[in-house]
Design a protein around this motif. Structure first.
Motif, PDB file in Angstrom:
ATOM      1  N   ASN A   1       0.864  -1.195   0.000  1.00 53.80           N
ATOM      2  CA  ASN A   1       0.000   0.000   0.000  1.00 53.80           C
ATOM      3  C   ASN A   1       0.897   1.241   0.000  1.00 53.80           C
ATOM      4  O   ASN A   1       1.622   1.486   0.968  1.00 53.80           O
ATOM      5  N   GLN A   2       0.807   2.028  -1.059  1.00 56.48           N
ATOM      6  CA  GLN A   2       1.756   3.146  -1.203  1.00 56.48           C
ATOM      7  C   GLN A   2       1.600   4.233  -0.138  1.00 56.48           C
ATOM      8  O   GLN A   2       2.521   4.998   0.087  1.00 56.48           O
ATOM      9  N   ASP A   3       0.441   4.252   0.565  1.00 50.41           N
ATOM     10  CA  ASP A   3       0.262   5.256   1.629  1.00 50.41           C
ATOM     11  C   ASP A   3       1.330   5.121   2.716  1.00 50.41           C
ATOM     12  O   ASP A   3       1.736   6.105   3.328  1.00 50.41           O
ATOM     13  N   TYR A   4       1.789   3.891   2.940  1.00 47.89           N
ATOM     14  CA  TYR A   4       2.805   3.686   3.983  1.00 47.89           C
ATOM     15  C   TYR A   4       4.148   4.307   3.615  1.00 47.89           C
ATOM     16  O   TYR A   4       5.002   4.493   4.465  1.00 47.89           O
ATOM     17  N   PHE A   5       4.308   4.597   2.329  1.00 50.44           N
ATOM     18  CA  PHE A   5       5.591   5.195   1.910  1.00 50.44           C
ATOM     19  C   PHE A   5       5.777   6.581   2.539  1.00 50.44           C
ATOM     20  O   PHE A   5       6.902   7.040   2.715  1.00 50.44           O
ATOM     21  N   LEU A   6       4.653   7.212   2.925  1.00 46.30           N
ATOM     22  CA  LEU A   6       4.725   8.518   3.586  1.00 46.30           C
ATOM     23  C   LEU A   6       5.555   8.425   4.878  1.00 46.30           C
ATOM     24  O   LEU A   6       6.288   9.361   5.229  1.00 46.30           O
ATOM     25  N   HIS A   7       5.471   7.277   5.552  1.00 52.25           N
ATOM     26  CA  HIS A   7       6.251   7.108   6.797  1.00 52.25           C
ATOM     27  C   HIS A   7       7.747   7.079   6.501  1.00 52.25           C
ATOM     28  O   HIS A   7       8.551   7.596   7.272  1.00 52.25           O
ATOM     29  N   ILE A   8       8.098   6.448   5.395  1.00 50.67           N
ATOM     30  CA  ILE A   8       9.514   6.421   4.989  1.00 50.67           C
ATOM     31  C   ILE A   8       9.968   7.853   4.687  1.00 50.67           C
ATOM     32  O   ILE A   8      11.040   8.279   5.133  1.00 50.67           O
ATOM     33  N   ILE A   9       9.119   8.583   3.947  1.00 45.21           N
ATOM     34  CA  ILE A   9       9.483   9.969   3.591  1.00 45.21           C
ATOM     35  C   ILE A   9       9.675  10.787   4.866  1.00 45.21           C
ATOM     36  O   ILE A   9      10.681  11.486   5.032  1.00 45.21           O
ATOM     37  N   ASN A  10       8.715  10.655   5.775  1.00 44.19           N
ATOM     38  CA  ASN A  10       8.803  11.454   7.011  1.00 44.19           C
ATOM     39  C   ASN A  10      10.052  11.130   7.827  1.00 44.19           C
ATOM     40  O   ASN A  10      10.651  12.003   8.434  1.00 44.19           O
ATOM     41  N   ARG A  11      10.433   9.856   7.825  1.00 42.42           N
ATOM     42  CA  ARG A  11      11.613   9.465   8.600  1.00 42.42           C
ATOM     43  C   ARG A  11      12.908  10.015   8.004  1.00 42.42           C
ATOM     44  O   ARG A  11      13.857  10.298   8.719  1.00 42.42           O
ATOM     45  N   TYR A  12      12.932  10.080   6.681  1.00 41.19           N
ATOM     46  CA  TYR A  12      14.228  10.364   6.031  1.00 41.19           C
ATOM     47  C   TYR A  12      14.321  11.732   5.370  1.00 41.19           C
ATOM     48  O   TYR A  12      15.402  12.130   4.951  1.00 41.19           O
ATOM     49  N   GLN A  13      13.219  12.453   5.241  1.00 41.37           N
ATOM     50  CA  GLN A  13      13.281  13.684   4.440  1.00 41.37           C
ATOM     51  C   GLN A  13      14.293  14.694   4.978  1.00 41.37           C
ATOM     52  O   GLN A  13      15.095  15.249   4.216  1.00 41.37           O
ATOM     53  N   LEU A  14      14.309  14.894   6.286  1.00 39.86           N
ATOM     54  CA  LEU A  14      15.208  15.903   6.826  1.00 39.86           C
ATOM     55  C   LEU A  14      16.667  15.430   6.788  1.00 39.86           C
ATOM     56  O   LEU A  14      17.579  16.196   6.455  1.00 39.86           O
ATOM     57  N   ARG A  15      16.859  14.152   7.082  1.00 42.08           N
ATOM     58  CA  ARG A  15      18.222  13.596   7.089  1.00 42.08           C
ATOM     59  C   ARG A  15      18.840  13.677   5.696  1.00 42.08           C
ATOM     60  O   ARG A  15      19.993  14.091   5.521  1.00 42.08           O
ATOM     61  N   LEU A  16      18.038  13.265   4.697  1.00 42.57           N
ATOM     62  CA  LEU A  16      18.587  13.280   3.334  1.00 42.57           C
ATOM     63  C   LEU A  16      18.726  14.712   2.802  1.00 42.57           C
ATOM     64  O   LEU A  16      19.677  15.016   2.076  1.00 42.57           O
ATOM     65  N   PHE A  17      17.778  15.584   3.225  1.00 45.97           N
ATOM     66  CA  PHE A  17      17.856  16.992   2.809  1.00 45.97           C
ATOM     67  C   PHE A  17      19.171  17.613   3.334  1.00 45.97           C
ATOM     68  O   PHE A  17      19.915  18.274   2.586  1.00 45.97           O
ATOM     69  N   ASN A  18      19.457  17.370   4.604  1.00 47.15           N
ATOM     70  CA  ASN A  18      20.705  17.890   5.190  1.00 47.15           C
ATOM     71  C   ASN A  18      21.938  17.262   4.538  1.00 47.15           C
ATOM     72  O   ASN A  18      22.934  17.937   4.300  1.00 47.15           O
ATOM     73  N   PHE A  19      21.832  15.961   4.274  1.00 44.60           N
ATOM     74  CA  PHE A  19      22.957  15.262   3.625  1.00 44.60           C
ATOM     75  C   PHE A  19      23.275  15.901   2.263  1.00 44.60           C
ATOM     76  O   PHE A  19      24.439  16.173   1.943  1.00 44.60           O
ATOM     77  N   ILE A  20      22.214  16.159   1.497  1.00 42.82           N
ATOM     78  CA  ILE A  20      22.415  16.788   0.175  1.00 42.82           C
ATOM     79  C   ILE A  20      23.105  18.134   0.351  1.00 42.82           C
ATOM     80  O   ILE A  20      24.073  18.454  -0.351  1.00 42.82           O
ATOM     81  N   ARG A  21      22.631  18.928   1.285  1.00 40.04           N
ATOM     82  CA  ARG A  21      23.168  20.276   1.464  1.00 40.04           C
ATOM     83  C   ARG A  21      24.592  20.242   2.016  1.00 40.04           C
ATOM     84  O   ARG A  21      25.376  21.149   1.768  1.00 40.04           O
ATOM     85  N   ARG A  22      24.897  19.179   2.760  1.00 37.37           N
ATOM     86  CA  ARG A  22      26.246  19.092   3.334  1.00 37.37           C
ATOM     87  C   ARG A  22      27.297  18.657   2.311  1.00 37.37           C
ATOM     88  O   ARG A  22      28.462  18.999   2.451  1.00 37.37           O
ATOM     89  N   ILE A  23      26.882  17.862   1.352  1.00 32.69           N
ATOM     90  CA  ILE A  23      27.896  17.415   0.384  1.00 32.69           C
ATOM     91  C   ILE A  23      27.860  18.201  -0.924  1.00 32.69           C
ATOM     92  O   ILE A  23      28.658  17.957  -1.824  1.00 32.69           O
ATOM     93  N   THR A  24      26.920  19.123  -1.029  1.00 32.71           N
ATOM     94  CA  THR A  24      26.884  19.955  -2.238  1.00 32.71           C
ATOM     95  C   THR A  24      26.705  21.421  -1.825  1.00 32.71           C
ATOM     96  O   THR A  24      26.540  21.719  -0.650  1.00 32.71           O
ATOM     97  N   ASN A  25      26.722  22.267  -2.827  1.00 36.74           N
ATOM     98  CA  ASN A  25      26.440  23.676  -2.559  1.00 36.74           C
ATOM     99  C   ASN A  25      25.019  24.028  -3.007  1.00 36.74           C
ATOM    100  O   ASN A  25      24.744  25.167  -3.370  1.00 36.74           O
TER     101      ASN A  25
END
Lengths: 194, 324
Positions: free
Chosen positions: A22-46
């Motif tokens: 059920n793709q609705d559960y994918f929202l939980h994955i997004i919520n868990r990782y969105q900030l971590r991956l967002f920061n990761f992107i900003r930390r390794i790039t400009n």
């Protein structure tokens, strides 16, 4: 349908199984990782906030489309970070062309960890290190900046870094040593007094 | 400067609106199995290459190449089977690439993977060689692979230079005492004479068996043998010309047999002539004895020459020893 509280207590791997049904559960994955991956992107790039957000969207779409390729022998976070890293590499030039500078806040604990690992004197001015760390990282080679970010800012183990950058664990160790040396050299070169 | 707080919901809407679905599992399985399958196939072919390196190296005879008048660079190409070494290196890299592209292949250091591939190739290649698989593959390639004699087995080129005293081919029939008919790589027939070799011929020359010969070209398509050597790598190539293969067998020897028949007829007429006129026979024999240098020179080119002179002793009271 399992309620949100129950899902929040589940492991990443179990949520992946649910998201495949059920793709609705994918929202939980997004919520868990969105900030971590967002920061990761900003930390390794400009990347700017907008670019990083666009990139993050592409990363989550790729994660979703490739959910069936997730190997349960790996940690989900390593797999997700590896996808994020590959996506960043393929967008590298575009992101560099719109350089804006790093503005990601650092936790005190991360700064202290760096100070301890880099053998920086005890009466360290944490504020100064916090302000200058990206200036130093910016001047390092991509491969060294990447392992330092993963180790000290994303707090990944060597095995996780190996799974993210797809290099043997021994190579990660040597890259880390070299990265630390380069970091110290850059510290001296920029005459940053901590 | 922070992430949009509705990022997750918006992304999920996008997934639903665009009706996106995770790619089916079989696609990833197919990719994984393809990577593993190609890796295993390349590993097998690498081991086959290694078994052929063992097989060809085992039959390299550097002292013989020197005796056969081989040049230094020719010897290098004969001793080191470059074609199979290049194949082995290629397959090692294919296996390496495939291992690195398996799901956890990146975890292993390059020297470890290389050592694993090379040692596995040596062990498997050794087993293939010992059980005769390498020889079987060489025979099959010799019979069916195009350019085998030009690319895979440099020995055939080296031993197919009659003007340099080296001849290689299949013995297809016997045309007389110590005289055989050999077919070379270009399907050309040679009448080979084994009269001047000190080796026991029966063990070395057999009909239907490929051989290498050291010797000298006597005249067109005639070759005097000094030394007979067997063939291991490349024997499959010459088996195409063997007597068991009817299509290769038929036309060859007729021209040579006709020539030999004509020679025998002339010889018989000459003998009858000398028998009829014994005085002329005596003059002929004594003048030959006075020109022993000429006899020796002819004999050097044709070891059968003394056999032809034996008829001069028939019907006479004294026997001349022509070889003295």
């Amino acid at each position: 349908m399992i309620n949100n509280d129950q899902v929040e207590k589940m492991s990443d791997e179990d949520i992946v199984k649910l998201a495949l049904q059920n793709q609705d559960y994918f929202l939980h994955i997004i919520n868990r990782y969105q900030l971590r991956l967002f920061n990761f992107i900003r930390r390794i790039t400009n990347a700017s906030t907008e670019d990083a957000e666009d990139l993050l969207q592409e990363i989550f779409l790729k994660i979703y489309l490739n959910l069936n390729d997730f190997d349960r022998g790996l940690k989900f976070s390593s797999w997700a970070y590896a996808i994020a890293r590959n996506q960043v590499i393929s967008h590298h030039r575009k992101l560099q062309a719109r350089a804006e500078g790093h503005t990601v806040a650092l936790e005190d604990e991360s700064v202290k960890q760096i100070a301890a690992d880099f053998d920086i004197k005890n009466n360290i001015d944490l504020q100064c290190l916090r302000e200058n760390i990206f200036k130093i990282l910016d001047n390092l080679d991509d491969k060294y900046r990447e392992v330092l970010v993963l180790k000290f800012l994303e707090e990944k183990s060597y095995q996780e870094i190996s799974d993210i950058i797809k290099k043997p664990i021994g190579t990660v160790g040597s890259m880390m040593n070299k990265a630390k040396t380069e970091f110290q050299k850059e510290l001296s070169r920029q005459k940053i007094k901590l | 400067m922070t992430l949009n707080k509705h990022f997750g919901e918006e992304l999920l809407h996008k997934i639903k609106d665009e009706r996106l679905q995770p790619k089916p599992r079989w696609q990833f399985l197919l990719k994984n199995y393809t990577v593993w399958g190609l890796g295993i196939l390349a590993m097998f072919l690498g081991a086959v290459s290694m078994s052929l390196i063992f097989y060809m190296s085992n039959y390299s005879e550097s002292d013989l190449y020197e005796r056969a008048g081989g040049l230094f660079w020719e010897k290098i190409f004969l001793v080191v089977p470059f074609f199979w070494v290049i194949c082995l290196v290629f397959f090692v890299f294919v296996v390496l690439y495939n291992i690195k592209h398996t799901k956890k292949g990146y975890r292993y250091p390059l020297p470890f993977i290389l050592a694993f591939i090379i040692s596995t190739s040596i062990i498997l290649g050794g087993i293939f060689y010992v059980i005769g698989f390498g020889e079987k593959i060489d025979d099959e390639l010799g019979q069916h692979a195009p350019f085998y004699d030009q690319v895979m087995n440099p020995h055939i080129d080296f031993w197919s230079q009659p003007e340099r005293g080296r001849l290689m081919g299949m013995i297809i029939s016997q045309s007389g005492d110590k005289e055989y008919i050999l077919v070379d790589r270009e399907n050309r027939e040679w009448l080979v004479f084994a009269g001047s070799t000190s080796q026991p011929i029966d063990n070395k020359i057999q009909i239907g068996r490929p051989v290498r010969l050291l010797g000298r070209v006597r005249s067109d398509n005639k070759f005097n043998i000094i030394e007979i050597l067997s063939i291991a790598p490349g024997k499959g190539f010459f088996e195409k010309f063997g007597p068991s293969s009817p299509k290769k067998m038929a036309p060859p020897s007729s021209a040579l047999m006709m020539e030999k028949k004509q020679f025998n007829q002339v010889q018989n007429n000459f003998c009858l002539f000398l028998e009829k006129y014994p005085e002329i026979k005596l003059i002929f024999a004594s003048s030959l004895l006075e020109n022993k240098e000429v006899i020796k020179k002819i004999e050097a080119d044709d070891p059968q020459f003394f056999r032809y002179l034996e008829f001069l002793n028939s019907g006479t009271s004294t026997t001349i020893n022509w070889q003295q």
